[in-house]
Design a protein around this motif. Structure first.
Motif, short mmCIF file in Angstrom:
data_model
loop_
_atom_site.label_atom_id
_atom_site.label_comp_id
_atom_site.label_asym_id
_atom_site.label_seq_id
_atom_site.Cartn_x
_atom_site.Cartn_y
_atom_site.Cartn_z
N LEU A 144 7.39 47.75 -22.92
CA LEU A 144 6.19 46.92 -23.23
C LEU A 144 6.47 45.65 -22.48
CD1 LEU A 144 6.37 47.19 -27.31
CD2 LEU A 144 4.83 48.33 -25.50
N PRO A 145 5.23 45.07 -22.24
CA PRO A 145 5.19 43.56 -21.52
C PRO A 145 5.53 42.51 -22.25
CG PRO A 145 3.07 44.51 -21.77
CD PRO A 145 3.87 45.57 -22.45
N LEU A 146 6.66 42.74 -23.10
CA LEU A 146 6.95 41.73 -24.08
C LEU A 146 8.24 41.19 -24.05
CD1 LEU A 146 5.86 40.45 -26.87
CD2 LEU A 146 7.00 42.30 -27.89
N ASP A 147 8.44 39.86 -23.79
CA ASP A 147 9.96 39.37 -23.77
C ASP A 147 10.43 39.49 -25.43
OD1 ASP A 147 10.67 38.21 -21.13
OD2 ASP A 147 8.54 37.72 -21.32
N PHE A 148 11.88 39.70 -25.52
CA PHE A 148 12.57 39.84 -26.44
C PHE A 148 13.77 39.09 -26.65
CE2 PHE A 148 15.45 41.93 -29.58
CZ PHE A 148 14.98 41.52 -30.51
N THR A 149 14.17 38.33 -27.58
CA THR A 149 15.59 37.69 -27.73
C THR A 149 15.97 37.73 -29.25
OG1 THR A 149 14.98 36.32 -25.83
CG2 THR A 149 16.88 35.70 -27.36
N TYR A 150 17.07 38.01 -29.38
CA TYR A 150 17.62 37.82 -30.88
C TYR A 150 18.82 36.81 -30.65
CZ TYR A 150 21.43 41.73 -30.07
OH TYR A 150 22.27 42.52 -29.77
N PHE A 151 18.89 36.10 -31.75
CA PHE A 151 19.82 34.79 -31.95
C PHE A 151 20.59 35.07 -33.14
CE2 PHE A 151 15.84 33.36 -29.88
CZ PHE A 151 16.42 32.59 -29.00
N HIS A 152 21.87 34.61 -32.93
CA HIS A 152 22.76 34.68 -33.99
C HIS A 152 22.85 33.11 -34.31
CE1 HIS A 152 26.99 33.90 -35.72
NE2 HIS A 152 26.47 35.13 -36.34
N VAL A 153 22.54 32.54 -35.73
CA VAL A 153 22.28 31.28 -35.75
C VAL A 153 23.34 30.73 -36.83
CG1 VAL A 153 20.58 29.66 -36.89
CG2 VAL A 153 19.55 31.82 -35.82
N ASN A 154 23.91 29.62 -36.22
CA ASN A 154 24.96 28.85 -37.47
C ASN A 154 24.28 27.61 -37.80
OD1 ASN A 154 27.24 30.72 -36.99
ND2 ASN A 154 27.44 29.97 -34.98
N GLU A 155 24.40 27.47 -39.17
CA GLU A 155 24.10 26.17 -39.83
C GLU A 155 24.98 25.16 -39.40
OE1 GLU A 155 21.90 24.98 -43.92
OE2 GLU A 155 22.53 26.87 -43.54
#
Length: 204
Positions: free
Chosen positions: A133-144
């Motif tokens: 797909l012509p779609l950028d994707f990123t996933y994040f590990h989020v620390n508070e």
């Protein structure tokens, strides 16, 4: 509750992006603007469906626009949770005529690391390798961190595995959009983009 938390993460990430982009907007809803609807009615003869809400909208110094759909996965991830959550909304951002569209997924630090990689890497594989797909994707590990958040960018390694890269705050991390919107210059997206740009500049 999830939506409010998601909005806080969106605003926190947007703040961190302000030193990398010329303009950063959050939670923009074109469908709620009578001025946009009036402009489109005049230009097109009708008002197209204006969905979804734009979680993050970025403009660089060259004038390129980047629309981002953000989704939060938190706590225990069960098999009933759709791993493709947000994908349709991210794809729909292409209709706005943005130069690039992206899906960002946030996993809170209390998410099991195996579940995070299973879901994050699986959707990466689906978007990039299976459908291309012509779609950028990123996933994040989020620390508070107190009243703030640290966004650690994850990197797909294989279908259900990933590894942690740099924090998005790290000056060595380069934010790159690699998959241009293929319908950007089509008549309808082009007119919608004109309307949104005029709206952002208070020219409507």
């Amino acid at each position: 509750m999830k939506k409010k938390y998601e909005d806080r993460l969106v605003k926190s990430l947007a703040e961190k992006l302000k030193n990398r982009f010329d303009k950063v907007y959050t939670n923009k809803k074109p469908s709620a603007s009578p001025k946009i609807r009036k402009y489109l009615k005049k230009e097109l003869g009708y008002v197209p469906i204006l969905q979804p809400e734009i979680d993050i909208l970025l403009r660089d110094k060259s004038g390129k626009l980047f629309g981002i759909e953000a989704k939060l996965f938190r706590g225990e991830i069960t098999y009933s949770l759709p791993y493709y959550e947000g994908l349709g909304q991210a794809i729909a951002l292409h209709k706005y005529g943005f130069d690039y569209a992206a899906l960002y997924i946030f996993f809170l630090s209390n998410t099991n690391i195996n579940s995070m990689n299973r879901y994050g890497a699986e959707i990466w594989t689906f978007i990039r390798n299976d459908l291309c797909l012509p779609l950028d994707f990123t996933y994040f590990h989020v620390n508070e961190k107190g009243n703030d958040y640290e966004f650690n960018v994850m990197q797909y390694t294989q279908r259900q595995r990933g590894t942690k890269l740099l924090s998005i705050d790290d000056p060595n991390f380069i934010i790159a959009f690699k998959h241009p919107n293929p319908i950007k210059d089509y008549p309808l997206p082009s007119v919608i983009r004109q309307a949104i740009e005029k709206w952002l500049r208070n020219e409507l």
